[in-house]
Motif scaffolding. Sequence first.
Motif, PDB file in Angstrom:
ATOM      1  N   GLU A 195       0.896  -1.243  -0.046  1.00 28.71           N
ATOM      2  CA  GLU A 195      -0.074   0.071   0.000  1.00 28.71           C
ATOM      3  C   GLU A 195       0.911   1.225   0.004  1.00 28.71           C
ATOM      4  N   ASP A 196       0.493   2.169  -0.691  1.00 32.67           N
ATOM      5  CA  ASP A 196       1.105   3.629  -0.785  1.00 32.67           C
ATOM      6  C   ASP A 196       0.436   4.459   0.017  1.00 32.67           C
ATOM      7  N   ASN A 198       0.248   7.541   0.306  1.00 31.07           N
ATOM      8  CA  ASN A 198      -0.320   8.534  -0.234  1.00 31.07           C
ATOM      9  C   ASN A 198      -1.684   8.328  -1.145  1.00 31.07           C
ATOM     10  N   VAL A 199      -1.732   7.342  -1.370  1.00 31.17           N
ATOM     11  CA  VAL A 199      -2.911   6.583  -2.061  1.00 31.17           C
ATOM     12  C   VAL A 199      -3.952   5.853  -1.145  1.00 31.17           C
ATOM     13  N   GLU A 202      -7.257   1.190  -2.031  1.00 29.89           N
ATOM     14  CA  GLU A 202      -8.528   1.259  -2.918  1.00 29.89           C
ATOM     15  C   GLU A 202      -9.434  -0.146  -2.797  1.00 29.89           C
ATOM     16  N   ARG A 213     -11.701   4.365  -0.669  1.00 27.54           N
ATOM     17  CA  ARG A 213     -10.448   4.543  -0.427  1.00 27.54           C
ATOM     18  C   ARG A 213     -10.116   4.654   1.271  1.00 27.54           C
ATOM     19  N   THR A 215      -7.584   4.773   4.482  1.00 30.61           N
ATOM     20  CA  THR A 215      -6.232   5.170   4.866  1.00 30.61           C
ATOM     21  C   THR A 215      -6.308   4.902   6.540  1.00 30.61           C
TER      22      THR A 215
END
Length: 371
Positions: A195-196, A198-199, A202, A213, A215
């Motif tokens: 997992e990024d 900043n993204v 998803e 999304r 986080t």
Amino acid sequence: MAALTRRLCHIAFHVPMGQPLAQDLQRFFSFQPLAVREANGWRQLALRSGDAVFLVNEGAGTQEPLYSLNPCHAVPSATNLCFEVADAAVAAQALEVQGCRTLVPPVSIRDEHGAATYTVISSPVGNLSLTLLEHAHYDGPFLPGFRPLSYKTGPGWISHVDHLTLACTRGSSPTLMRWFHDCLGFCHLPLSPDEDPNVGLEVTAGSGLGGLRLTALQTSPCSTVPTILLAESLPGATRGQDQVERFLAHHRGPGLQHVGLYTPNIVEATEKVTLAGGQFLTPPKAYYQRPGKESQILAAGHEPSQLAQQGILLDGDKGKFLLQIFTKSLFAEDTFFLELIHRQGATGFGQGNIQALWQSVLEGASPQEQA
């Protein structure tokens, strides 16, 4: 420098006088009255189940309620998170350096059980404010200024707050993640190995349903501070508003969408809530008929027909599972709700159940909202 939080003390709500939130928490979810304060047009009632404490502020007084503030929000709302810190004044100073706005400067309150100092700061999440509380030398049942009630320490079925989910506008998660990191010391918690941050993660919900999304943020792996989940909608939904979009519309902006309450026995807890008259979202029947779902439920040690009857969702693999169920909104405005969650080794948040939850929300929406 961040203002490091030690634990979540309570979650505060602002509702009109006579709104039944306090009664519903007692009747449906085993919360017990802990302490009360009535002054300046406010009735503030603290309720507790296990280590989960909710503070219901009823009314709209001319002065701010203790340990919070009146944000004059358009609809009833969960408006404040109260975190314990080592030194409230030092924490407020550190956050001002980070550019945070102080809504209530540090103030000390004392009664026969000791003293506490708190300050309230703004957050970048809609109407949600944060109270930083220093009360190491207070030994009363709640906080100074409140009258203790005869709290019943019975065997409740909720033990603590597992996580807090914030509904966010699309594209805002990276900014919010940096704010929680710089101001409160939260760090990114990956929900998948690649997992990024900043993204985020998803999760698509299916054709025409869009997706989510996620986080996740935590203070440290061994901390008792609940995980914070930032949730925003993915583009692509063509079958009406998903749960995040509905929250943003009905709540009139970002905020605390739901609280995940941990229960050591979700089957028993769901049964008791239902018998008391509490209402849960109903997953589509096809959820329990998916290929491999029955064997997955059996591998987790549960009876498929029982989970289907109660509407409990199950996610996980490799011997680690998560069970969850979501209530309908606790407010007529169809915003805030609760989640009951039971972990059997799993550390995620039911990403595999997003489609079922999306579908249950759409099936419960009015024809106008689905259009």
